[in-house]
Design an enzyme around this catalytic site. Structure first.
Site, short mmCIF file in Angstrom:
data_model
loop_
_atom_site.label_atom_id
_atom_site.label_comp_id
_atom_site.label_asym_id
_atom_site.label_seq_id
_atom_site.Cartn_x
_atom_site.Cartn_y
_atom_site.Cartn_z
N HIS A 133 3.57 50.63 82.12
CA HIS A 133 3.54 51.00 80.95
C HIS A 133 4.86 51.17 80.40
O HIS A 133 5.80 51.57 81.17
CB HIS A 133 2.50 52.05 80.41
CG HIS A 133 3.11 53.18 81.03
ND1 HIS A 133 2.88 53.89 82.40
CD2 HIS A 133 3.70 54.48 80.62
CE1 HIS A 133 3.15 55.12 82.53
NE2 HIS A 133 3.69 55.53 81.58
N ASP A 135 6.18 53.78 77.33
CA ASP A 135 5.95 54.91 76.70
C ASP A 135 5.60 54.77 75.26
O ASP A 135 6.29 53.95 74.59
CB ASP A 135 7.11 55.96 76.98
CG ASP A 135 6.89 56.68 78.16
OD1 ASP A 135 6.05 56.67 79.08
OD2 ASP A 135 8.09 57.09 78.74
N HIS A 283 7.39 51.32 83.34
CA HIS A 283 7.46 52.36 84.68
C HIS A 283 5.92 52.61 85.06
O HIS A 283 5.17 52.50 84.49
CB HIS A 283 8.57 53.60 84.52
CG HIS A 283 7.80 54.31 83.43
ND1 HIS A 283 7.93 53.97 81.97
CD2 HIS A 283 7.13 55.52 83.44
CE1 HIS A 283 7.30 55.05 81.22
NE2 HIS A 283 6.67 55.83 81.87
N ARG A 298 9.63 65.98 81.57
CA ARG A 298 10.26 64.76 80.78
C ARG A 298 10.38 64.92 79.28
O ARG A 298 9.61 65.80 78.58
CB ARG A 298 9.08 63.77 80.82
CG ARG A 298 9.47 62.38 80.36
CD ARG A 298 8.51 61.41 80.07
NE ARG A 298 7.91 61.74 78.88
CZ ARG A 298 6.84 61.11 77.97
NH1 ARG A 298 6.26 60.15 78.70
NH2 ARG A 298 6.30 61.59 76.85
#
Length: 311
Positions: A133, A135, A283, A298
């Site tokens: 995907h 983000d 990723h 993150r």
């Protein structure tokens, strides 16, 4: 050099032979880097950066060189960075306004500070990021990128993989490029984040985050490179296309991105930091380490509205 062979005009999945794409567009500024070392992880995507400490702020010259490296390699890895959350946030803030994630406080136990998302996985909390995907493509302005910091890593496993979607586009046959260049796809969060959220939260947030449309092929705003911009987690369908045809075409593109020749893979160590360009790569976090514990933090940076080939 032996060329890539396609048995059929659009049978991209049956391609064999060398899968070699340029790392950057022809006009890219490829001067040597003066402020740090670069150790490539693969020929086109991913590089370990040496000689940089991500504390105390970066001067303008160093920041400019790192930006150029990010555009070239799409994923920058910094080892042995013993920094805290404040340093992490300060580094990310030098790249743009930070993103508040509206959903993690509903699906991640104890998550409150949603501009720094803590991804804590253990024997009781499964890792669910093992889908390719980009983000936040369900947003009108998907993330520019994200900075991921390893807080606690399992003894083995828990790697993260990235795929170069510019190289993926470049390696498609010409007729398939012509077919997808003008297309638009719908992206949504209901079938992913929404499945793990309380019904009342979904109902409250739905008006703020309706489904959005993005080009299937995005033109990178800084390099001008064409990149595939559909992903199996958030892309719902191609707008105006028969559902069966849409599903077949999207499946072809998803499987193409999954080719190992387009990817790099990071084995995490404590105090490793990865920074990636969400506009130019997808990723995937491998969930192969249970019941061991994996804790990452993150921070993502707000991006711009994707622009397609037609502008």
């Amino acid at each position: 050099m032996e060329t890539l062979i396609y048995p059929g005009p659009t049978d991209v999945l049956a391609a064999y032979g060398p899968l070699i794409a340029p790392r950057v567009p022809e006009a890219f500024d490829d001067r040597p880097y003066e402020r740090f070392t670069v150790r490539p992880m693969t020929p086109t995507i991913g590089a370990e950066i040496g000689g940089v400490r991500l504390t105390g702020g970066l001067d303008d010259e160093l920041l400019a060189e790192l930006r150029r490296a990010l555009l070239e390699w799409k994923v920058l890895v910094f080892r042995d960075q013993d920094i805290d959350r404040a340093d992490h946030r300060a580094f990310a803030e030098q790249w743009g306004e930070l993103e508040q994630h509206p959903f993690f406080k509903y699906i991640q136990p104890g998550q409150t500070d949603v501009d720094v998302v803590t991804l804590a996985k253990d024997a009781e909390t499964a890792g669910t990021e093992n889908n390719w995907h980009h983000d936040i493509t369900w947003h009108a302005t998907p993330s520019l990128g994200a900075v991921l910091r390893a807080v606690e890593v399992p003894p083995v496993g828990g790697d993260t993989l990235w795929a170069d979607t510019g190289a993926a586009y470049d390696l498609l046959p010409a007729d398939l490029k012509a077919r997808i260049d003008p297309l638009v796809a719908e992206h949504d969060w209901i079938s992913s984040f929404g499945r793990s959220m309380p019904a009342e939260a979904v109902e409250a947030l739905r008006p703020q985050f309706p489904a959005v449309h993005h080009p299937v092929v995005r033109v990178h705003p800084e390099t001008g490179r064409k990149c595939l911009f559909v992903n199996m987690l958030f892309t719902q369908h191609i707008v105006g296309m028969d559902p069966a045809e849409s599903n077949e075409l999207l499946t072809t593109l998803y499987r193409h991105v999954q080719r190992p020749e387009l990817q790099c893979r990071l084995r995490w160590e404590p105090n490793t930091i990865a920074f990636w360009d969400n506009r130019a790569c997808q990723h995937y976090a491998a969930s192969d380490y249970f019941p061991a514990r994996r804790v990452m933090e993150r921070i993502s940076i707000i991006g711009d509205r994707p622009v397609g080939v037609a502008g």
